[in-house]
Design a protein around this motif. Structure first.
Motif, PDB file in Angstrom:
ATOM      1  N   SER A 234       1.182  -1.576   0.021  1.00 42.52           N
ATOM      2  CA  SER A 234       0.276   0.238   0.326  1.00 42.52           C
ATOM      3  C   SER A 234       1.034   1.345  -0.018  1.00 42.52           C
ATOM      4  O   SER A 234       0.576   2.335  -0.943  1.00 42.52           O
ATOM      5  N   GLU A 235       2.328   0.988   1.266  1.00 45.48           N
ATOM      6  CA  GLU A 235       3.182   2.156   0.719  1.00 45.48           C
ATOM      7  C   GLU A 235       3.626   2.788  -0.716  1.00 45.48           C
ATOM      8  O   GLU A 235       3.786   3.793  -0.888  1.00 45.48           O
ATOM      9  N   ILE A 236       4.025   1.437  -1.242  1.00 46.64           N
ATOM     10  CA  ILE A 236       4.386   1.657  -2.789  1.00 46.64           C
ATOM     11  C   ILE A 236       2.979   2.400  -3.380  1.00 46.64           C
ATOM     12  O   ILE A 236       4.212   3.022  -4.332  1.00 46.64           O
ATOM     13  N   LEU A 237       2.043   1.724  -3.706  1.00 44.06           N
ATOM     14  CA  LEU A 237       1.052   2.214  -3.960  1.00 44.06           C
ATOM     15  C   LEU A 237       1.055   3.751  -4.143  1.00 44.06           C
ATOM     16  O   LEU A 237       0.510   4.996  -5.020  1.00 44.06           O
ATOM     17  N   TYR A 238       1.041   4.164  -3.130  1.00 40.90           N
ATOM     18  CA  TYR A 238       0.568   5.225  -2.522  1.00 40.90           C
ATOM     19  C   TYR A 238       1.575   5.978  -2.967  1.00 40.90           C
ATOM     20  O   TYR A 238       1.359   7.589  -3.332  1.00 40.90           O
ATOM     21  N   ILE A 239       3.256   6.398  -2.511  1.00 40.37           N
ATOM     22  CA  ILE A 239       3.705   7.046  -3.228  1.00 40.37           C
ATOM     23  C   ILE A 239       3.910   7.256  -4.982  1.00 40.37           C
ATOM     24  O   ILE A 239       4.392   8.110  -4.982  1.00 40.37           O
ATOM     25  N   THR A 240       4.126   5.931  -5.119  1.00 39.85           N
ATOM     26  CA  THR A 240       3.924   6.330  -7.084  1.00 39.85           C
ATOM     27  C   THR A 240       3.280   6.364  -7.328  1.00 39.85           C
ATOM     28  O   THR A 240       3.178   7.409  -8.035  1.00 39.85           O
ATOM     29  N   GLY A 241       1.962   6.352  -6.813  1.00 40.73           N
ATOM     30  CA  GLY A 241       0.556   7.830  -7.058  1.00 40.73           C
ATOM     31  C   GLY A 241       0.753   9.293  -7.067  1.00 40.73           C
ATOM     32  O   GLY A 241       0.789  10.062  -7.515  1.00 40.73           O
ATOM     33  N   LEU A 242       1.771   9.436  -6.135  1.00 39.75           N
ATOM     34  CA  LEU A 242       1.934  10.830  -5.575  1.00 39.75           C
ATOM     35  C   LEU A 242       3.317  11.221  -5.841  1.00 39.75           C
ATOM     36  O   LEU A 242       3.494  12.489  -6.897  1.00 39.75           O
ATOM     37  N   ILE A 243       4.505  10.482  -7.332  1.00 36.66           N
ATOM     38  CA  ILE A 243       5.345  10.614  -8.168  1.00 36.66           C
ATOM     39  C   ILE A 243       4.904  10.640  -9.303  1.00 36.66           C
ATOM     40  O   ILE A 243       5.190  11.742  -9.934  1.00 36.66           O
ATOM     41  N   GLU A 244       3.484   9.870  -9.924  1.00 35.52           N
ATOM     42  CA  GLU A 244       2.648  10.139 -11.428  1.00 35.52           C
ATOM     43  C   GLU A 244       2.262  11.503 -10.894  1.00 35.52           C
ATOM     44  O   GLU A 244       2.261  12.567 -11.893  1.00 35.52           O
ATOM     45  N   GLU A 245       1.723  12.293 -10.424  1.00 37.70           N
ATOM     46  CA  GLU A 245       0.963  13.121 -10.167  1.00 37.70           C
ATOM     47  C   GLU A 245       2.091  14.360 -10.186  1.00 37.70           C
ATOM     48  O   GLU A 245       1.927  15.630 -11.246  1.00 37.70           O
ATOM     49  N   GLU A 246       3.302  14.546  -9.308  1.00 38.16           N
ATOM     50  CA  GLU A 246       3.976  15.017  -9.597  1.00 38.16           C
ATOM     51  C   GLU A 246       4.955  15.487 -10.897  1.00 38.16           C
ATOM     52  O   GLU A 246       5.065  16.530 -11.186  1.00 38.16           O
ATOM     53  N   ARG A 247       4.622  14.661 -12.169  1.00 34.42           N
ATOM     54  CA  ARG A 247       4.861  14.339 -12.677  1.00 34.42           C
ATOM     55  C   ARG A 247       4.711  14.790 -13.770  1.00 34.42           C
ATOM     56  O   ARG A 247       5.134  15.434 -14.921  1.00 34.42           O
ATOM     57  N   ARG A 248       3.350  15.262 -13.257  1.00 32.53           N
ATOM     58  CA  ARG A 248       2.588  15.891 -15.067  1.00 32.53           C
ATOM     59  C   ARG A 248       2.836  17.500 -14.422  1.00 32.53           C
ATOM     60  O   ARG A 248       2.424  17.605 -15.504  1.00 32.53           O
ATOM     61  N   THR A 249       3.106  17.813 -13.204  1.00 33.25           N
ATOM     62  CA  THR A 249       3.108  19.062 -13.507  1.00 33.25           C
ATOM     63  C   THR A 249       5.070  19.308 -12.458  1.00 33.25           C
ATOM     64  O   THR A 249       5.533  19.610 -11.765  1.00 33.25           O
TER      65      THR A 249
END
Length: 510
Positions: free
Chosen positions: A242-257
């Motif tokens: 769950s931590e990997i999914l959570y952090i990965t989601g945040l990283i993907e969102e950061e990369r969109r900006t």
């Protein structure tokens, strides 16, 4: 009682992450030790004879204000370069990898200083050592903020300042043990002792301290991130996934900006964070803390105090309880409130020092008043202004420009640290401006400005996750409303609740 049990249960569940973060803060010893040991050797006769000049008027060897200024402040130049380049080091080899680099520079810097037989080699050694400390000052708070459990993040980042304080104390203890030697060992031994820190840190980095899982996931190293999380949190598959999914989601969102250095120059979310981080670090140094850590023994000697090494030792020992108290207070009362209290108290103390230094008739009572005020200064400084600044700057350094934000704020710290260290001898010494203890008026006045700035501009970040802080900056929430703001984006809020639920489930099973 239930709250206490909850804290105890959380600590049991996260003991690995807590222990690793505590170990990493050992690197902060290097920063503290160098600041205090060099203050001591400036007053040692063998060092003064080696690097000073004979003054026919006093019939003794002396160090000029310019020599003190150059050799003491040059380390801040290295620290500034190290802080600003920490982004490149961090981006390419990670937080843990950067600590290996800093350890190598510590070893090189120590060798140059111990082997120095002229001013040039001494300066090179201090520059190399400064570069190492600059890296440490950026990478350690980032590593701890990444790897520590959210509940203990403020306290664990505050340990950085506590270990700086222990390093300051250790430096004076070593100086006191060698000060009576009549050979170059008086100052070369304290220089060489600094090798202890990389000797302790490097084996721990190799054997049990993992790379930041957040950094690994930004590089697409999912399996390595999984191993890192296992090292930090134990064999808890559901929580780790769950931590990997959570952090990965945040990283993907950061990369969109995707972020850039230019973002820090615009008045947007990141520009505001850069301004706050740099200003806060500048205000910390405007307290004049470096005139105590870098010139404390010289300061006390000049105003006629005896037993200066013991006084300086006590000066670093007395505020230790304040550092521990800060870890409770910044979580209980908030970062902003404690910084307001600390800066206001520091201002009062420094103005009293300046007043005592302005008296036309110098008496023992006035000298003792100055010493007492400097002791109180160290207590109220370490109550918040010292450690809480690092907590806040690590917390507001969020989003895709996180490493850049930490590098610029820490760079501001080292630039202002250099400015104070470089100018102090010219303000204080009799062969320059000759202000002596009246410098308290300068630093005290700056602290009044700091308290005013904190009241109007500094947001409250306690009790918030790094992700919540990022959202509030993106939405342009005013500083005074950070503490009470509730309207977090629902998608993020659900993710946060899912993460918290996984964490609570794991704690319940411990």
């Amino acid at each position: 009682m239930s709250s206490q049990m909850s804290v105890a249960a959380s600590a049991r569940a996260e003991w690995r992450a807590i222990a690793i973060c505590l170990f990493i803060t050992i690197a902060a010893f290097q920063f503290g030790f160098d600041s205090s040991y060099y203050s001591g050797i400036l007053a040692m006769e063998p060092f003064i004879k080696e690097y000073g000049h004979y003054d026919s008027a006093s019939g003794a060897y002396v160090l000029s204000a310019s020599m003190q200024s150059l050799t003491t402040s040059i380390i801040n130049v290295g620290e500034l370069v190290g802080a600003l380049s920490s982004f490149v080091v961090d981006d390419r080899i990670g937080r843990r990898g950067g600590l290996f680099v800093s350890s190598a520079f510590v070893v090189a810097g120590v060798i140059f200083q111990v082997a120095a037989d002229d001013l040039g080699l001494l300066i090179v050694g201090r520059l190399l050592l400064g570069y190492a400390v600059g890296l440490i000052s950026c990478l350690v708070p980032l590593y701890v903020a990444d790897c520590s459990p959210a509940r203990f993040r403020g306290a664990l980042v505050s340990i950085y300042q506590f270990d700086v304080g222990l390093g300051l104390l250790f430096g004076v203890v070593v100086d006191n043990a060698t000060k009576n030697r009549n050979d170059s060992g008086a100052y070369r031994i304290p220089m060489g002792v600094q090798l202890i820190f990389p000797v302790i840190l490097v084996p721990g980095l190799i054997l049990f301290a993992p790379e930041s899982p957040r950094w690994l996931l930004t590089k697409g190293k999912v399996e390595e991130a999984r191993k890192s999380l296992r090292r930090l949190h134990g064999d808890r598959p559901d929580f780790i996934e769950s931590e990997i999914l959570y952090i990965t989601g945040l990283i993907e969102e950061e990369r969109r900006t995707e972020g850039s250095w230019m973002d820090l120059l615009k008045w947007n979310a990141d520009g505001r964070k850069a301004y706050l981080g740099m200003a806060l670090q500048a205000w910390q140094q405007a307290s004049g803390i470096n005139f105590i850590t870098s010139y404390g023994i010289v300061f006390f000697t000049a105003i006629g105090i005896t037993n200066t090494f013991l006084i300086q030792m006590g000066l670093y020992l007395v505020p230790m309880p304040a550092v521990w108290l800060n870890q409770y207070c910044v979580e209980r009362f908030g970062r902003r409130a404690m910084l307001l209290i600390s800066t206001s108290a520091v201002a009062v103390v420094l103005l009293i020092v300046g007043g005592a230094g302005s008296a036309s008739d110098k008496t023992l009572a006035l000298d003792q008043t100055i010493v007492a005020m400097v002791y109180i200064f160290m207590i109220v400084f370490n109550l918040a202004l010292g450690p809480a600044v690092w907590v806040v700057t690590s917390e507001i350094s969020t989003g895709p420009n996180r490493s850049k934000l930490m590098a610029t704020s820490t760079g501001a710290n080292w630039f202002c640290s250099w400015l104070v260290t470089f100018t102090f001898p010219y303000l204080f010494d009799a062969d320059a401006a000759g202000l002596s203890a009246k410098v308290g008026f300068i630093y005290g006045g700056l602290m009044i400005g700091a308290a005013t700035w904190i009241f109007f501009f500094l947001p409250e970040t306690s009790g918030r996750t790094l992700e919540e802080i990022q959202v509030m900056f993106q939405q342009g929430i005013p500083a005074r409303k950070f503490k009470t703001y509730q309207e977090i984006d629902m998608t993020r809020q659900l993710a946060l609740e899912e993460k918290e639920g996984a964490h609570v489930t794991e704690v319940d099973h411990v």
